[in-house]
Design a protein around this motif. Sequence first.
Motif, PDB file in Angstrom:
ATOM      1  N   UNK A  52       1.070  -1.201   0.122  1.00 20.76           N
ATOM      2  CA  UNK A  52       0.051   0.097  -0.050  1.00 20.76           C
ATOM      3  C   UNK A  52       0.720   1.303  -0.072  1.00 20.76           C
ATOM      4  N   UNK A  53       1.914   1.201   0.742  1.00 23.90           N
ATOM      5  CA  UNK A  53       2.698   2.238   0.794  1.00 23.90           C
ATOM      6  C   UNK A  53       3.505   2.529  -0.495  1.00 23.90           C
ATOM      7  N   UNK A  54       3.997   1.335  -1.175  1.00 29.04           N
ATOM      8  CA  UNK A  54       4.696   1.583  -2.429  1.00 29.04           C
ATOM      9  C   UNK A  54       3.700   1.949  -3.526  1.00 29.04           C
ATOM     10  N   UNK A  55       2.526   1.472  -3.489  1.00 25.40           N
ATOM     11  CA  UNK A  55       1.538   2.023  -4.456  1.00 25.40           C
ATOM     12  C   UNK A  55       1.250   3.585  -4.365  1.00 25.40           C
ATOM     13  N   UNK A  56       1.089   3.829  -3.150  1.00 26.28           N
ATOM     14  CA  UNK A  56       0.882   5.460  -2.972  1.00 26.28           C
ATOM     15  C   UNK A  56       2.052   6.406  -3.370  1.00 26.28           C
ATOM     16  N   UNK A  57       3.379   5.781  -3.118  1.00 25.37           N
ATOM     17  CA  UNK A  57       4.552   6.630  -3.572  1.00 25.37           C
ATOM     18  C   UNK A  57       4.313   6.645  -4.947  1.00 25.37           C
ATOM     19  N   UNK A  58       4.374   5.542  -5.719  1.00 25.40           N
ATOM     20  CA  UNK A  58       4.407   5.418  -7.145  1.00 25.40           C
ATOM     21  C   UNK A  58       3.357   6.325  -7.800  1.00 25.40           C
ATOM     22  N   UNK A  59       2.019   6.354  -7.102  1.00 21.82           N
ATOM     23  CA  UNK A  59       1.002   7.230  -7.529  1.00 21.82           C
ATOM     24  C   UNK A  59       1.574   8.668  -7.617  1.00 21.82           C
ATOM     25  N   UNK A  60       1.894   9.064  -6.577  1.00 19.75           N
ATOM     26  CA  UNK A  60       2.688  10.205  -6.303  1.00 19.75           C
ATOM     27  C   UNK A  60       3.718  10.923  -6.989  1.00 19.75           C
ATOM     28  N   UNK A  61       4.602   9.822  -7.343  1.00 24.50           N
ATOM     29  CA  UNK A  61       5.651  10.179  -8.162  1.00 24.50           C
ATOM     30  C   UNK A  61       5.465  10.081  -9.804  1.00 24.50           C
ATOM     31  N   UNK A  62       4.079   9.405 -10.197  1.00 22.56           N
ATOM     32  CA  UNK A  62       3.842   9.488 -11.408  1.00 22.56           C
ATOM     33  C   UNK A  62       3.161  10.676 -11.822  1.00 22.56           C
ATOM     34  N   UNK A  63       2.504  11.641 -10.998  1.00 23.57           N
ATOM     35  CA  UNK A  63       2.095  12.963 -10.885  1.00 23.57           C
ATOM     36  C   UNK A  63       2.922  13.938 -11.160  1.00 23.57           C
ATOM     37  N   UNK A  64       4.174  13.749 -10.505  1.00 23.57           N
ATOM     38  CA  UNK A  64       4.956  14.723 -10.454  1.00 23.57           C
ATOM     39  C   UNK A  64       6.131  14.482 -11.592  1.00 23.57           C
ATOM     40  N   UNK A  65       5.856  13.388 -12.424  1.00 25.05           N
ATOM     41  CA  UNK A  65       6.884  13.364 -13.532  1.00 25.05           C
ATOM     42  C   UNK A  65       6.386  13.710 -15.116  1.00 25.05           C
TER      43      UNK A  65
END
Length: 65
Positions: A52-65
């Motif tokens: 769940x932590x990894x998924x949330x981190x990936x979502x945030x990072x994909x929004x900023x790239x």
Amino acid sequence: TNFQLIESNVSLKNFRESLAQKKILLRDCSSFQELGENWLRISLQKKSNNRRILKAMQQLLSCTS
């Protein structure tokens, strides 16, 4: 250890705050003498929580790239 440290070239303060809005709390490392706001500490948990932590981190990072 039961935690992981994450280092970035930039401040992770906003990233940490965005995760907190998703009820994922990461330790701010700015109080550690050798670290700073470019570091975060993640406590390792059950496999499902880690995912769940990894998924949330990936979502945030994909929004900023």
